[in-house]
Design a protein around this motif. Structure first.
Motif, PDB file in Angstrom:
ATOM      1  N   GLN A 169       0.726  -1.288   0.031  1.00 49.31           N
ATOM      2  CA  GLN A 169       0.114   0.068   0.008  1.00 49.31           C
ATOM      3  C   GLN A 169       0.989   1.065   0.048  1.00 49.31           C
ATOM      4  OE1 GLN A 169      -3.325  -0.187  -0.446  1.00 49.31           O
ATOM      5  NE2 GLN A 169      -3.064  -2.424  -0.493  1.00 49.31           N
ATOM      6  N   GLN A 170       2.138   1.330  -0.545  1.00 47.44           N
ATOM      7  CA  GLN A 170       3.271   2.236  -0.627  1.00 47.44           C
ATOM      8  C   GLN A 170       3.534   2.915   0.692  1.00 47.44           C
ATOM      9  OE1 GLN A 170       3.999   2.350  -3.902  1.00 47.44           O
ATOM     10  NE2 GLN A 170       2.462   0.894  -4.202  1.00 47.44           N
ATOM     11  N   GLN A 171       3.519   2.124   1.538  1.00 54.68           N
ATOM     12  CA  GLN A 171       3.935   2.455   2.979  1.00 54.68           C
ATOM     13  C   GLN A 171       5.503   2.176   3.217  1.00 54.68           C
ATOM     14  OE1 GLN A 171       1.677   0.679   6.454  1.00 54.68           O
ATOM     15  NE2 GLN A 171      -0.113   1.470   5.546  1.00 54.68           N
ATOM     16  N   ASP A 172       6.170   3.293   3.425  1.00 57.30           N
ATOM     17  CA  ASP A 172       7.562   3.025   3.764  1.00 57.30           C
ATOM     18  C   ASP A 172       8.067   2.840   5.117  1.00 57.30           C
ATOM     19  OD1 ASP A 172       8.050   3.443   0.925  1.00 57.30           O
ATOM     20  OD2 ASP A 172       7.883   5.668   1.161  1.00 57.30           O
ATOM     21  N   PRO A 173       9.177   2.179   5.432  1.00 56.72           N
ATOM     22  CA  PRO A 173       9.606   1.971   6.802  1.00 56.72           C
ATOM     23  C   PRO A 173      10.166   3.458   7.097  1.00 56.72           C
ATOM     24  CG  PRO A 173      10.548   0.450   5.248  1.00 56.72           C
ATOM     25  CD  PRO A 173       9.895   1.344   4.341  1.00 56.72           C
ATOM     26  N   TYR A 174      10.206   3.768   8.527  1.00 56.80           N
ATOM     27  CA  TYR A 174      10.486   4.943   8.852  1.00 56.80           C
ATOM     28  C   TYR A 174      11.601   4.880  10.175  1.00 56.80           C
ATOM     29  CZ  TYR A 174       6.968   3.645  12.495  1.00 56.80           C
ATOM     30  OH  TYR A 174       5.962   2.863  13.284  1.00 56.80           O
ATOM     31  N   LEU A 175      12.410   5.737  10.201  1.00 56.75           N
ATOM     32  CA  LEU A 175      13.497   5.807  11.088  1.00 56.75           C
ATOM     33  C   LEU A 175      12.957   6.019  12.472  1.00 56.75           C
ATOM     34  CD1 LEU A 175      16.478   5.785  11.163  1.00 56.75           C
ATOM     35  CD2 LEU A 175      16.638   8.256  10.848  1.00 56.75           C
ATOM     36  N   LEU A 176      13.482   5.156  13.233  1.00 61.28           N
ATOM     37  CA  LEU A 176      13.283   5.524  14.822  1.00 61.28           C
ATOM     38  C   LEU A 176      14.389   5.947  15.537  1.00 61.28           C
ATOM     39  CD1 LEU A 176      11.536   1.750  15.626  1.00 61.28           C
ATOM     40  CD2 LEU A 176      10.402   4.081  15.294  1.00 61.28           C
ATOM     41  N   LEU A 177      15.722   5.695  15.381  1.00 56.79           N
ATOM     42  CA  LEU A 177      16.813   6.173  16.072  1.00 56.79           C
ATOM     43  C   LEU A 177      18.051   6.190  15.052  1.00 56.79           C
ATOM     44  CD1 LEU A 177      17.457   7.145  18.940  1.00 56.79           C
ATOM     45  CD2 LEU A 177      18.318   4.816  19.206  1.00 56.79           C
ATOM     46  N   THR A 178      18.874   7.151  15.289  1.00 51.73           N
ATOM     47  CA  THR A 178      20.389   7.020  14.696  1.00 51.73           C
ATOM     48  C   THR A 178      21.416   7.284  15.758  1.00 51.73           C
ATOM     49  OG1 THR A 178      19.551   8.006  12.602  1.00 51.73           O
ATOM     50  CG2 THR A 178      21.956   8.317  13.214  1.00 51.73           C
TER      51      THR A 178
END
Length: 301
Positions: A169-178
């Motif tokens: 459904q075109q959802q992208d992973p997202y960054l939680l922490l660097t």
């Protein structure tokens, strides 16, 4: 799933060999090689292999840009070109649904290995990418439920990602922490992610560091744990222990960072005003976690 096979890469023979587990009359097990080794399909050295937890396929990755998906009998299901100039690592997710890879480019790539409901292989489909590093990626890892991934890059940073998304459904992973890991900028390194994704272990040369993934803080630092470079690391399925191998030795460490994370998490849950039954259960878990830390002589309980 009960293990029944051992998959090996034979460097001298330049091939994959599968050993089947047989039950002996005395109740012990023995491993016997299958009749034929896998055909030689890779054109560069193989840098990792893996077998899906479901037993449906085997993955091998070489140092060029090739990943091969095999049946357990050595038949090629699919050949993936990662287009990363060269591969540094690839791994099967614990759920057996995905294969993730990294290499010279700053993006990690993930594919879904698709099977029909009857168990027949259908296709390999591009799932998603992890974008955010500014240099090539050394290594990547999944959490036990495949809902989190971690990467470490030549840019001197490690990242934790949320990957429980509906990519169709075109959802992208997202960054939680660097987090920062300076050694990664000057030498190859590897990582391991605890089953609950609360602890990240990073190794370069023969040193290992453990980070809390809630705040990105380094909590443990083990120097010269092996005489040579750390070759591999993994957490056990409970997350209580971290094992590393190198120079023909396996060392096992208590995951005190993970125990501290459990204490922190329980205290946070208690502040939310749970029901009395839940409060009692959480307090019991808190006492147990604190006792474990005390037994290990760990601080910050």
């Amino acid at each position: 799933m009960r293990p029944w096979a051992l998959v090996t890469w034979l460097a001298n023979a330049d091939t994959i060999r599968v050993f089947k587990m047989n039950k002996k009359e005395d109740g012990s097990n023995s491993f016997q090689p299958l009749a034929d080794d896998f055909p030689k399909k890779h054109k560069a050295p193989v840098i990792n292999i893996g077998i899906a937890e479901t037993g449906k396929f085997i993955m091998s990755v070489s140092s060029d840009t090739t990943i091969i998906i095999w049946t357990l009998k050595g038949e090629v299901l699919s050949i993936i070109n990662t287009n990363q100039m060269n591969n540094t690592y690839a791994v099967i997710s614990p759920c057996s649904r995905f294969v993730g890879s990294c290499g010279f480019t700053p993006d990690a790539k993930v594919w879904e290995i698709c099977f029909s409901k009857s168990g027949q292989f259908r296709e390999v489909a591009r799932a998603f990418e992890l974008k955010g590093h500014t240099a090539g990626i050394h290594f990547l890892a999944f959490s036990s439920d495949s809902c989190r991934m971690a990467t470490v890059s030549k840019d001197g940073k490690w990242k934790l990602w949320a990957t429980d998304v509906d990519y169709k459904q075109q959802q992208d992973p997202y960054l939680l922490l660097t987090g920062l890991y300076d050694e990664a900028a000057i030498m190859p390194c590897i990582l391991a992610l605890s089953p609950d994704a609360q602890v990240l272990a990073l190794a370069s040369s023969n040193n290992i560091r453990l980070f809390n993934t809630k705040r990105g803080e380094e909590e443990e630092n083990f120097h010269k744990v092996h005489g040579e470079c750390v070759a591999e690391m993994t957490f056990d399925t409970t997350g209580r222990f971290l094992a590393s191998c190198g120079d023909r030795v396996v060392r096992v460490f208590h995951n005190t960072t993970g125990q501290r994370a459990i204490v922190e998490e329980i205290r946070g849950l208690l502040k939310r005003g749970p029901t009395e039954t839940t409060r009692q259960r959480l307090n019991q878990q808190l006492v147990q976690a604190q006792a474990n830390l005390k037994r290990l002589g760990a601080a910050k309980v």
